[in-house]
Scaffold this motif. Structure first.
Motif, PDB file in Angstrom:
ATOM      1  N   GLY A 232       2.367  -6.648  11.015  1.00 61.25           N
ATOM      2  CA  GLY A 232       2.876  -5.633  10.098  1.00 61.25           C
ATOM      3  C   GLY A 232       3.701  -6.241   8.976  1.00 61.25           C
ATOM      4  N   ASP A 233       4.786  -5.557   8.582  1.00 65.83           N
ATOM      5  CA  ASP A 233       5.600  -6.062   7.471  1.00 65.83           C
ATOM      6  C   ASP A 233       6.670  -7.050   7.936  1.00 65.83           C
ATOM      7  OD1 ASP A 233       7.294  -4.370   8.805  1.00 65.83           O
ATOM      8  OD2 ASP A 233       7.772  -3.110   7.076  1.00 65.83           O
ATOM      9  N   LYS A 234       6.574  -7.461   9.183  1.00 62.43           N
ATOM     10  CA  LYS A 234       7.565  -8.369   9.770  1.00 62.43           C
ATOM     11  C   LYS A 234       7.050  -9.809   9.788  1.00 62.43           C
ATOM     12  CE  LYS A 234      10.383  -8.996  13.956  1.00 62.43           C
ATOM     13  NZ  LYS A 234      10.599  -8.543  15.356  1.00 62.43           N
ATOM     14  N   ILE A 235       7.867 -10.730   9.254  1.00 62.02           N
ATOM     15  CA  ILE A 235       7.563 -12.155   9.330  1.00 62.02           C
ATOM     16  C   ILE A 235       8.073 -12.660  10.678  1.00 62.02           C
ATOM     17  CG2 ILE A 235       8.011 -14.428   8.349  1.00 62.02           C
ATOM     18  CD1 ILE A 235       8.382 -13.092   5.632  1.00 62.02           C
ATOM     19  N   VAL A 236       7.138 -13.044  11.557  1.00 61.58           N
ATOM     20  CA  VAL A 236       7.501 -13.496  12.899  1.00 61.58           C
ATOM     21  C   VAL A 236       7.397 -15.016  12.958  1.00 61.58           C
ATOM     22  CG1 VAL A 236       6.920 -13.422  15.350  1.00 61.58           C
ATOM     23  CG2 VAL A 236       6.700 -11.358  13.953  1.00 61.58           C
ATOM     24  N   LYS A 237       8.497 -15.662  13.273  1.00 61.90           N
ATOM     25  CA  LYS A 237       8.506 -17.114  13.408  1.00 61.90           C
ATOM     26  C   LYS A 237       8.067 -17.488  14.814  1.00 61.90           C
ATOM     27  CE  LYS A 237      11.444 -21.188  12.685  1.00 61.90           C
ATOM     28  NZ  LYS A 237      12.790 -21.673  12.275  1.00 61.90           N
ATOM     29  N   SER A 238       7.147 -18.436  14.913  1.00 53.62           N
ATOM     30  CA  SER A 238       6.617 -18.818  16.209  1.00 53.62           C
ATOM     31  C   SER A 238       7.455 -19.898  16.877  1.00 53.62           C
ATOM     32  CB  SER A 238       5.174 -19.336  16.057  1.00 53.62           C
ATOM     33  OG  SER A 238       4.681 -19.818  17.290  1.00 53.62           O
ATOM     34  N   ASN A 239       7.631 -19.748  18.184  1.00 57.37           N
ATOM     35  CA  ASN A 239       8.264 -20.781  18.995  1.00 57.37           C
ATOM     36  C   ASN A 239       7.256 -21.427  19.944  1.00 57.37           C
ATOM     37  OD1 ASN A 239      11.001 -20.394  18.036  1.00 57.37           O
ATOM     38  ND2 ASN A 239      10.967 -18.438  19.139  1.00 57.37           N
TER      39      ASN A 239
ATOM     40  N   LEU B 274       1.236 -20.440  13.618  1.00 63.87           N
ATOM     41  CA  LEU B 274       1.588 -20.422  12.201  1.00 63.87           C
ATOM     42  C   LEU B 274       1.967 -19.013  11.794  1.00 63.87           C
ATOM     43  CD1 LEU B 274      -1.501 -22.454  10.929  1.00 63.87           C
ATOM     44  CD2 LEU B 274       0.725 -23.349  11.646  1.00 63.87           C
ATOM     45  N   THR B 275       2.930 -18.906  10.899  1.00 64.46           N
ATOM     46  CA  THR B 275       3.275 -17.615  10.310  1.00 64.46           C
ATOM     47  C   THR B 275       2.596 -17.554   8.952  1.00 64.46           C
ATOM     48  OG1 THR B 275       5.417 -17.674  11.426  1.00 64.46           O
ATOM     49  CG2 THR B 275       5.157 -16.105   9.614  1.00 64.46           C
ATOM     50  N   THR B 276       1.859 -16.482   8.706  1.00 65.06           N
ATOM     51  CA  THR B 276       1.055 -16.431   7.494  1.00 65.06           C
ATOM     52  C   THR B 276       0.900 -14.993   7.013  1.00 65.06           C
ATOM     53  OG1 THR B 276      -1.022 -17.293   6.547  1.00 65.06           O
ATOM     54  CG2 THR B 276      -1.192 -16.248   8.691  1.00 65.06           C
ATOM     55  N   ILE B 277       0.145 -14.824   5.957  1.00 60.42           N
ATOM     56  CA  ILE B 277      -0.180 -13.496   5.428  1.00 60.42           C
ATOM     57  C   ILE B 277      -1.376 -12.938   6.191  1.00 60.42           C
ATOM     58  CG2 ILE B 277      -1.029 -12.258   3.388  1.00 60.42           C
ATOM     59  CD1 ILE B 277       1.772 -13.151   2.927  1.00 60.42           C
ATOM     60  N   ALA B 278      -1.370 -11.644   6.465  1.00 64.45           N
ATOM     61  CA  ALA B 278      -2.583 -10.977   6.965  1.00 64.45           C
ATOM     62  C   ALA B 278      -3.388 -10.511   5.752  1.00 64.45           C
ATOM     63  CB  ALA B 278      -2.233  -9.802   7.869  1.00 64.45           C
ATOM     64  N   TYR B 279      -2.817  -9.584   4.983  1.00 64.07           N
ATOM     65  CA  TYR B 279      -3.444  -9.130   3.741  1.00 64.07           C
ATOM     66  C   TYR B 279      -2.448  -8.274   2.965  1.00 64.07           C
ATOM     67  CZ  TYR B 279      -4.505  -5.389   7.117  1.00 64.07           C
ATOM     68  OH  TYR B 279      -4.419  -4.453   8.120  1.00 64.07           O
ATOM     69  N   LYS B 280      -2.709  -8.138   1.680  1.00 67.14           N
ATOM     70  CA  LYS B 280      -1.908  -7.293   0.782  1.00 67.14           C
ATOM     71  C   LYS B 280      -2.903  -6.562  -0.118  1.00 67.14           C
ATOM     72  CE  LYS B 280       1.679  -7.539  -2.847  1.00 67.14           C
ATOM     73  NZ  LYS B 280       2.626  -6.556  -2.252  1.00 67.14           N
ATOM     74  N   LEU B 281      -3.129  -5.292   0.146  1.00 68.29           N
ATOM     75  CA  LEU B 281      -4.217  -4.557  -0.480  1.00 68.29           C
ATOM     76  C   LEU B 281      -3.780  -3.848  -1.765  1.00 68.29           C
ATOM     77  CD1 LEU B 281      -5.915  -3.165   2.741  1.00 68.29           C
ATOM     78  CD2 LEU B 281      -6.447  -5.242   1.456  1.00 68.29           C
TER      79      LEU B 281
END
Length: 516
Positions: free
Chosen positions: A285-292, A296-303
């Motif tokens: 969703g709109d949350k940037i989740v940092k991985s432990n 990788l944290t990345t973009i899904a899409y921006k329409l």
């Protein structure tokens, strides 16, 4: 349906081939054409493409697909209203703004020639391997475009000279295609999208723009970089010299992000695409989740330029379908990739054989560029059928490792979880059942497994006003005739196999310095 209708096209530029698919207004594919192109391996671990050959392959695909549609009675010349582009990500090239000529072959995403650059940066930068993670979500790795660009800047005289003369342009394959489609040296648009930009290691995930601190740290001049746009907006029109002159380009996504859209993945939903590699993304969703856990944290899409940005956790597997190609091309165990299911089905299990396809190291969640391929558990009992089945299982084990990491990072409840799948390899029913068994998750395969092109078409059609989001994200509509594979393997068997797989993975580490 009238054959004099509205159509949307999708250019799908992959690691080994290019395709052009034409969809009607109901998002049904009416025709397509595919052309393979050459893979170059100048040295061990190096992989390159000829950008001009890629360009020509796209031209041929577009022309042939339009010819096919026209022959079938579809008035595509009049009805094609928009095209979307989806492409292999991270693959990097630099070309001349004045001549349009590439200054070197494209360095492909799986190429590992930048290992020494990565080690150098890890030592020089205060944050080590994770120095840029807070801004771009990515570790320093041979995988991403920034290190490939640095190699070109440091080792190719034509690139050095081009930058010095302000005649050099950098881009991933989407940028190269758009620049040429919109005029090339005669005013072509130098553009990329947020999903492809997010894979360069240079874009700030919060601002969705090139990160000044990163550019300064790496010594990369901002003037060679393209403008970043959303995944669904009118970018420009196709120039003269192409069979689709005047048609608007209104969608662009990296291949895995396009597949997410094609699979209608909303927040909390995951998909796995099986191609040369395997790529698993979870929409956060709109949350940037940092991985432990190595993701990788990345973009899904921006329409749309003003639309909400959807983010994702991603796990990338370097070698999936490429291992099947290796069986075919290097070992001659099978004559075509489709033969592997029948051969692997000749035996009930791998006979204790485990195959780790670390040809160029291992990606998520291990991130070991010192790993190399291993086959363990071989006895006199072992046959080529056991090897074939072990290759299929290796694809599934790697995807399972990523899915497990996603569960830990996202804290998501797995009670109702499913794994959506797509890509050419998913026609293999044995592979899909094995994936369900080893992941302990139901696997959902849509009727149209080529969801990457479908996602690019969705983005283009959305920006062009042909489709609305309500249509695109209608799960009942998009998941018609899907096939579901439920886990059947006893849990004690699954646990034992996972334990053996982990042993095999550990055996693959620290082998990069093996020599003749």
């Amino acid at each position: 349906m009238s054959k004099d209708d509205v159509f949307v096209g999708a250019i799908d530029q992959g690691t080994s081939s290019s395709r052009f698919i034409i969809y009607d207004k109901s998002a049904r594919p009416i025709t397509s054409h595919q052309v393979e192109f050459t893979q170059f391996y100048p040295q061990a671990g190096w992989v390159e493409h000829d950008p001009m050959e890629i360009l020509e392959s796209v031209k041929v695909c577009v022309a042939k697909a339009i010819d096919k549609a026209t022959a079938d009675g579809f008035n595509v010349d009049k009805g094609l209203k928009a095209i979307g582009i989806t492409n292999q990500r991270e693959t990097t090239l630099v070309w001349s703004k004045s001549t349009g000529a590439p200054l070197h072959n494209a360095i492909v995403w799986m190429d590992v020639r930048t290992t020494s650059i990565c080690r150098r940066l890890e030592k020089e930068l205060s944050g080590g391997k994770g120095h840029f993670v807070d801004s771009c979500g990515l570790p320093i790795s041979t995988y991403f475009s920034a290190t490939k660009l640095l190699w070109l800047m440091e080792n190719v005289d034509a690139v050095k000279e081009g930058i010095k003369k302000k005649d050099a342009l950098f881009g991933t394959i989407d940028t190269w295609l758009i620049w040429n489609l919109t005029g090339g040296k005669e005013g072509g648009l130098h553009v990329t999208d947020v999903s492809n930009a997010s894979r360069t290691m240079l874009m700030n995930l919060k601002t969705l723009d090139w990160d000044p601190a990163t550019l300064k740290a790496l010594g990369i001049p901002a003037e060679i970089l393209p403008k970043i746009v959303s995944n669904a907006e009118v970018i420009g029109n196709v120039a003269i010299g192409w069979p689709i002159k005047g048609v608007q380009i209104s969608g662009c996504l990296g291949d895995q992000h396009a597949a997410m859209l094609g699979q209608v993945c909303l927040k909390g939903e995951a998909k796995s695409t099986y191609g040369t590699g395997a790529f698993i993304l979870l929409n956060t969703g709109d949350k940037i989740v940092k991985s432990n856990h190595g993701l990788l944290t990345t973009i899904a899409y921006k329409l749309g330029s003003k639309a909400q940005t959807n983010y994702a956790l991603e796990g990338s597997v370097a070698i999936a379908g490429a291992a099947v190609q290796w069986l075919r091309d290097n070992l001659g165990i099978i004559s075509s990739a489709s033969d592997i299911e029948a051969m692997a089905s000749q035996v009930e299990n791998t006979g204790g054989v485990y195959f780790v396809p670390a040809f160029n190291g291992l990606f998520a969640p291990w991130w070991r560029d010192d790993a190399r391929g291993v086959v363990i558990g071989i006895t006199r009992y072992t046959t080529k059928a056991h090897i074939a089945r072990a290759v299929l299982e290796s694809m599934c084990f790697q995807v399972k490792d990523v899915v497990d990491s996603m569960r830990k990072d996202s804290g998501s409840d797995t009670k109702d979880a499913v794994l959506r799948v797509d890509g050419g390899a998913t026609v293999n029913n044995l592979l899909m059942q094995t994936q369900a068994d080893l992941s302990a998750l139901p696997v959902i395969r849509p009727s149209d497994i080529e969801t990457t092109a479908r996602g690019a078409a969705f983005a283009a059609g959305l920006a062009a006003g042909i489709w609305k989001e309500e249509f695109i994200f209608d799960p009942a509509e998009q998941m018609k005739k899907a096939t579901k594979f439920n886990p059947k393997m006893p849990e004690e068997v699954r646990k034992k196999k996972v334990e053996c797989w982990n042993k095999a993975v550990n055996r693959s580490f620290d082998l990069a310095d093996l020599s003749i």
